[in-house]
Design an enzyme around this catalytic site. Structure first.
Site, PDB file in Angstrom:
ATOM      1  N   HIS A  13       0.606  -1.122   0.070  1.00  0.00           N
ATOM      2  CA  HIS A  13      -0.524   0.304   0.119  1.00  0.00           C
ATOM      3  C   HIS A  13       1.032   1.097   0.381  1.00  0.00           C
ATOM      4  CE1 HIS A  13      -3.603  -2.607   0.801  1.00  0.00           C
ATOM      5  NE2 HIS A  13      -3.248  -2.557   0.945  1.00  0.00           N
TER       6      HIS A  13
ATOM      7  N   HIS B  79      -3.214  -3.207   8.076  1.00  0.00           N
ATOM      8  CA  HIS B  79      -4.777  -3.386   6.905  1.00  0.00           C
ATOM      9  C   HIS B  79      -5.258  -1.993   6.206  1.00  0.00           C
ATOM     10  CE1 HIS B  79      -8.140  -5.107   5.117  1.00  0.00           C
ATOM     11  NE2 HIS B  79      -9.123  -4.658   5.248  1.00  0.00           N
TER      12      HIS B  79
END
Length: 114
Positions: free
Chosen positions: A15, A107
């Site tokens: 990410h 996450h």
């Protein structure tokens, strides 16, 4: 390595990108084996254009497993809806909601506040 460290390493790979929005290419990035562990195209992935520090800062003083919103906006690129692994790419600036585990981002929950 503790589990949090491994999950944080994975989060960074999946990410966080040091590439500029102009240089970032969803098709090139998403077709890398790191994003296709089972040989399948991932349906969607959001990349944060940032160094790791400001992202990790979101989880400062987060004990246990908890979702937290960023206090600053980030430049984001979302790669989605692959047709034969060719992605559409959209750029935005927004807050992010991430899951923290004991001070580490683990996450990416969603774009925007939690």
């Amino acid at each position: 390595k503790p589990k949090e460290d491994r999950e944080w390493e994975k989060f960074k790979t999946k990410h966080i990108t040091s590439q500029s929005v102009a240089d970032f290419n969803c098709n090139r990035t998403m077709n890398d084996p790191a994003y296709t562990p089972d040989g399948q195209c991932k349906p969607i992935n959001t990349f944060i254009h940032s160094t790791t520090g400001p992202v990790k800062e979101i989880c400062r003083r987060a004990t246990g497993r908890v979702n937290k919103s960023s206090t600053q906006q980030f430049t984001l690129t979302t790669c989605k809806n692959p047709i034969r692994c060719k992605y559409s790419q959209s750029n935005t600036t927004n807050f992010i909601c991430i899951t923290c585990r004991d001070n580490y981002p683990v996450h990416f929950v969603k774009t925007g506040k939690c």
